[in-house]
Every structure is written in structure tokens, then in C-alpha cells.
Design an enzyme around this catalytic site. Structure first.
Site, short mmCIF file in Angstrom:
data_model
loop_
_atom_site.label_atom_id
_atom_site.label_comp_id
_atom_site.label_asym_id
_atom_site.label_seq_id
_atom_site.Cartn_x
_atom_site.Cartn_y
_atom_site.Cartn_z
N MET A 112 0.85 -1.19 0.00
CA MET A 112 0.00 0.00 0.00
C MET A 112 0.88 1.24 0.00
O MET A 112 1.74 1.39 0.88
CB MET A 112 -0.89 0.02 1.25
CG MET A 112 -1.84 -1.15 1.35
SD MET A 112 -2.77 -1.12 2.92
CE MET A 112 -1.49 -1.64 4.06
N ILE A 170 2.38 -5.25 7.98
CA ILE A 170 3.80 -4.92 8.10
C ILE A 170 3.99 -3.42 7.99
O ILE A 170 3.52 -2.78 7.04
CB ILE A 170 4.62 -5.63 6.99
CG1 ILE A 170 4.43 -7.15 7.10
CG2 ILE A 170 6.09 -5.27 7.10
CD1 ILE A 170 5.09 -7.91 5.98
N GLY A 200 1.19 3.90 5.12
CA GLY A 200 1.78 3.26 3.95
C GLY A 200 2.57 2.03 4.34
O GLY A 200 3.48 2.13 5.17
N SER A 201 2.25 0.86 3.81
CA SER A 201 2.89 -0.35 4.29
C SER A 201 2.51 -1.55 3.44
O SER A 201 2.29 -1.42 2.24
CB SER A 201 2.52 -0.57 5.76
OG SER A 201 1.13 -0.36 5.90
N ARG A 202 2.33 -2.72 4.09
CA ARG A 202 2.08 -3.94 3.34
C ARG A 202 1.29 -4.94 4.17
O ARG A 202 1.38 -4.96 5.39
CB ARG A 202 3.45 -4.55 2.95
CG ARG A 202 3.37 -5.73 2.01
CD ARG A 202 4.78 -6.13 1.62
NE ARG A 202 5.15 -7.45 2.07
CZ ARG A 202 6.39 -7.93 2.03
NH1 ARG A 202 7.38 -7.19 1.58
NH2 ARG A 202 6.64 -9.15 2.45
#
Length: 243
Positions: A112, A170, A200-202
């Protein structure tokens, strides 16, 4: 003389605008308020900074948007837990804290960026069997090693069929806060909201190795709507055409 059509047309336009603006998740209200207040204060003294602050406030509001999603509920389907881009699809050993064993599983990663919707949704229906937080680094979440080194929060959902599905949020370079909405023992329907990550990440999903991916690396997904995989099996990744 006023015709009924003269009144309904503006109402229709307003309704269309209202439908086009997604609701904001309550988690974002305080951040939007902070951005707005700082914008007003700074803009009072330096006009050009007001416009910069206004743009950042709008971005903050968009970041915490929580649109309505239409979730496929056919048996065996795994739905994307996040808006973003599929960054990795591979058979890998899941993080040990999930308790999913040491055999490789199908891992599908959705990255993301700061412009994606960040409300995360359950990829399958079931009971939350485990939630485990693990501190770590804040590397670029797109890197494959981020799944091992970065700060993360893992969740295991046990489906009605008895399958354990791992979901790992994450943190990344900018994301410093993983927020969860559920607790162990709760039951989730597919597509239910379970958390978000600022900013913002995963999200990684760990599936049985026999599951078949229904997305390809580089494809954009929508949380609660895009079919990520099929537990019934099939190819690890579909044949795709980019045009």
C-alpha cells in the site's frame, strides 16, 4: 412557476457528489483535525503555506477513507485484505510467531502506498485464533526481507472448514503504527474490517500451499472486493497480459 424537475436536478447532483465522497474512518478524525488546525494557524501568517496545508489536509482525509465494498462470498475464495499493488507471490515459510509450522505456504503480498485506502479487511471468514505483535525495523515495505525484519502484527484466522490463514500487517518506511480492531476469539465475516496501518505499508496473506493465486504481481487490488486466491487450488499465478 417552479417545475418539480427544477428541484430534483440539483438534488440529484448533490446526491451524486455525496455518493462519490467515501466516508472517513473514525481513526482518522483526530489526524484530519490536527492537519486542519495547523493549516489555519500557519496560513494566517503565511498565505502560501495555507494552500500547502490544505492539500495535506485533503490527502490525510483521503488516506483514512473507508468506502463501501461489495465482497464476493463464494466458498473457497480469498479476498484481498488491502488496497494496493501485488508485490510478491511465492511459496515461503510463514513467520514463526504465527504458529503455522515450517512448511512453505503460498504468500501473497499487497503493498500500500500513501495514496491507497488503508482500512484492512478480512480475506476469509472465521475465528481469530491468534494475534501476535512483533517489534522490528522500518525498512521499505516493498522489499521481500521486510516480512522478516520489519515491525508487524500477525493474525491467524481459522475458517469454518478448519484451515488456518495467516494475515500479517507490516509497517514500512513511513508507517509507524499498526492499529487493530479485533481481538482473539472474535468471529469475522469475509470482508470485515480488522485494522489499518499509518501511513503506507504492506499486508501479507499466508495460504495453504495447494491454494491457487488469482492475481498477478503488479496487479492493483481493492480490499474486500478483489479475489486474491482460491483455496480449491490451481496455478500459483495466473497467465496475464499487460496492455
Amino acid at each position: 412557476m417552479t417545475h418539480s424537475g427544477d428541484r430534483t436536478e440539483p438534488m440529484s447532483i448533490l446526491k451524486s457528489i455525496e455518493n462519490a465522497i467515501p466516508p472517513i474512518h473514525p481513526e482518522g478524525h483526530k489526524f484530519i483535525a490536527i492537519f486542519a488546525v495547523v493549516t489555519l494557524i500557519v496560513g494566517w501568517f503565511v498565505t502560501p503555506l495555507f494552500w500547502i496545508g490544505l492539500a495535506l489536509t485533503i490527502w490525510c482525509a483521503l488516506f483514512f477513507r473507508d468506502p463501501v465494498r461489495v465482497t464476493p462470498v463464494a466458498p473457497g475464495l480469498v479476498i484481498s485484505p488491502a488496497d494496493g499493488r501485488v508485490s510478491h507471490i511465492a511459496l515461503v515459510v510463514p513467520p514463526p510467531e504465527l504458529g503455522l509450522g515450517d512448511r512453505p505456504r503460498l504468500r501473497i503480498c499487497v503493498f500500500m502506498n500513501v495514496f491507497d485506502c488503508h482500512v484492512n479487511r478480512a480475506p476469509v471468514a472465521g475465528r481469530v485464533a491468534r494475534i501476535v505483535y512483533r517489534p522490528g525495523k522500518f525498512l521499505n515495505a516493498e522489499l521481500d526481507k521486510a516480512s522478516e525484519d520489519n515491525e508487524r502484527s500477525g493474525m491467524v484466522i481459522t475458517t469454518p472448514a478448519g484451515l488456518d490463514i495467516g494475515v500479517v500487517q507490516i509497517a514500512g518506511l513511513i508507517a509507524r503504527r499498526i492499529v487493530g480492531f479485533v481481538r482473539e476469539g472474535e468471529t469475522l465475516a469475509i470482508g470485515d474490517r480488522f485494522g489499518l496501518i499509518r501511513f503506507g505499508s504492506r499486508v501479507d496473506v499466508y495460504l495453504p500451499e495447494t491454494a491457487g493465486a488469482r492475481v498477478a504481481v503488479g496487479q492493483h487490488t481493492y480490499a474486500g472486493e478483489t479475489v486474491l486466491a482460491d483455496l480449491a487450488g490451481g496455478p500459483i499465478a495466473p497467465v496475464v497480459r499487460v496492455s
